[in-house]
Design an enzyme around this catalytic site. Structure first.
Site, mmCIF file in Angstrom:
data_model
loop_
_atom_site.group_PDB
_atom_site.id
_atom_site.type_symbol
_atom_site.label_atom_id
_atom_site.label_comp_id
_atom_site.label_asym_id
_atom_site.label_seq_id
_atom_site.Cartn_x
_atom_site.Cartn_y
_atom_site.Cartn_z
ATOM 1 N N GLU A 134 11.639 3.512 16.623
ATOM 2 C CA GLU A 134 12.198 2.910 15.413
ATOM 3 C C GLU A 134 13.258 3.815 14.818
ATOM 4 O O GLU A 134 13.098 5.045 14.789
ATOM 5 C CB GLU A 134 11.079 2.672 14.386
ATOM 6 C CG GLU A 134 11.514 1.965 13.126
ATOM 7 C CD GLU A 134 10.322 1.609 12.248
ATOM 8 O OE1 GLU A 134 9.275 1.206 12.805
ATOM 9 O OE2 GLU A 134 10.423 1.743 11.020
ATOM 10 N N ASP B 186 15.510 4.027 11.263
ATOM 11 C CA ASP B 186 15.418 3.441 9.927
ATOM 12 C C ASP B 186 16.542 3.821 8.988
ATOM 13 O O ASP B 186 16.879 5.005 8.858
ATOM 14 C CB ASP B 186 14.133 3.910 9.228
ATOM 15 C CG ASP B 186 12.880 3.334 9.835
ATOM 16 O OD1 ASP B 186 12.961 2.289 10.488
ATOM 17 O OD2 ASP B 186 11.806 3.937 9.644
ATOM 18 N N GLU C 58 16.281 3.094 5.000
ATOM 19 C CA GLU C 58 15.450 2.547 3.937
ATOM 20 C C GLU C 58 16.059 2.938 2.597
ATOM 21 O O GLU C 58 16.302 4.120 2.338
ATOM 22 C CB GLU C 58 14.015 3.069 4.029
ATOM 23 C CG GLU C 58 13.268 2.550 5.241
ATOM 24 C CD GLU C 58 11.839 3.063 5.296
ATOM 25 O OE1 GLU C 58 10.916 2.244 5.431
ATOM 26 O OE2 GLU C 58 11.655 4.291 5.208
#
Length: 278
Positions: A102, A104, A106
């Site tokens: 993953e 990211d 955010e």
């Protein structure tokens, strides 16, 4: 003369076709599915705009129709305005399963007038804990800005408005795992992160301000779905030159507020191996 013109036009056409095959100018209707939210995610303007909303019942999210193994993806976002404390808006790549990879972006909301925090993270085979956090040098709620991820066999680079802010290199020769085997979906969500997002969970969502809405547009992707189809892609060997590295160091010096590679208290047995080479 006519033959030369025909050949020239054929060459131009060849490169145009290949360029088009390499780059997808995203239409949300064609490239994504809204995966949850019971109507809180909306595709508008014939697929040119997508909005996600969060209220006290649910957030929302979407996902690409196909997974990709390596690529360069741009997405323009305009974040939740006003008092967004407790909200998390994400744009990320992820494979499936407990041993997932993953990458990211955010965006951690905050009280009105306080800056958003951009948190980046890299998971490999289910293991994350590689957070770097930044303040942004603009208000991400006033207009759209471009957030990009370059992922190729040698490096992962996070960009904000084409300025690199973070790099995670392939250091498998030093026994550092690198995500290069699992295709990843392009995903995004807007959800309630009250238990951790704003000041470690001290500031909760003010539901009287709901619904909270983030907007997306101008998705552009240069991708391949398996490594064997990547060999002719220009971005497959892309890396930072000295000028770009200088820009990244400037961002990290002036806007980085947390780096896992300097958090000795968090890693009492020693910092992660990759921290020696970044």
């Amino acid at each position: 003369m006519a033959e030369k013109l025909v050949v020239t036009l054929m060459v131009v056409y060849f490169f145009m076709v290949n360029a088009k095959a390499d780059t997808t100018i995203g239409n949300f209707n064609q490239d994504f599915n809204i995966t949850w939210g019971d109507g809180r995610g909306k595709m508008l303007n014939n697929g040119q705009l997508l909005t996600l909303s969060l209220d006290n019942y649910s957030g929302s999210g979407f996902q690409s129709k196909n997974p990709y193994l390596f690529g360069k993806m741009d997405m323009q976002l305009k974040l939740v305005p006003g008092n967004s404390a407790g909200t998390v808006t994400s744009f990320y790549l992820s494979s499936d399963g407990s041993n997932h990879d993953e990458l990211d972006f955010e965006f951690l909301g905050n009280l009105s007038g306080d800056p958003y925090i951009l948190q980046t993270n890299v998971f490999v085979q289910g293991q994350g804990n590689r957070e770097q956090k930044f303040y942004l040098w603009f208000d991400p709620t006033k207009d759209f800005h471009t957030y990009s991820i370059l992922w190729n066999p040698e490096t992962i680079i996070f960009f904000v408005d084409q300025t690199p802010i973070r790099q995670f290199k392939n250091l498998e020769s030093y026994n550092v795992p690198f995500p290069n085997k699992q295709p990843m979906w392009i995903k995004s969500s807007l959800w309630d992160g009250s238990n951790w997002a704003t000041r470690g969970g001290l500031v909760k969502i003010d539901w009287t301000q709901a619904p909270f809405t983030a907007s997306y547009r101008n998705f552009v992707a240069q991708v391949c779905q398996k490594s064997s189809s990547c060999s002719n892609k220009s971005w497959i060997t892309e890396s930072l030159d000295s000028s770009s590295e200088g820009k990244m160091k400037w961002v990290q010096k002036n806007y980085m507020i947390y780096n896992y590679c300097t958090d000795a208290k968090r890693f009492p047995e020693g910092l992660p191996v990759e921290c020696k080479y970044t």
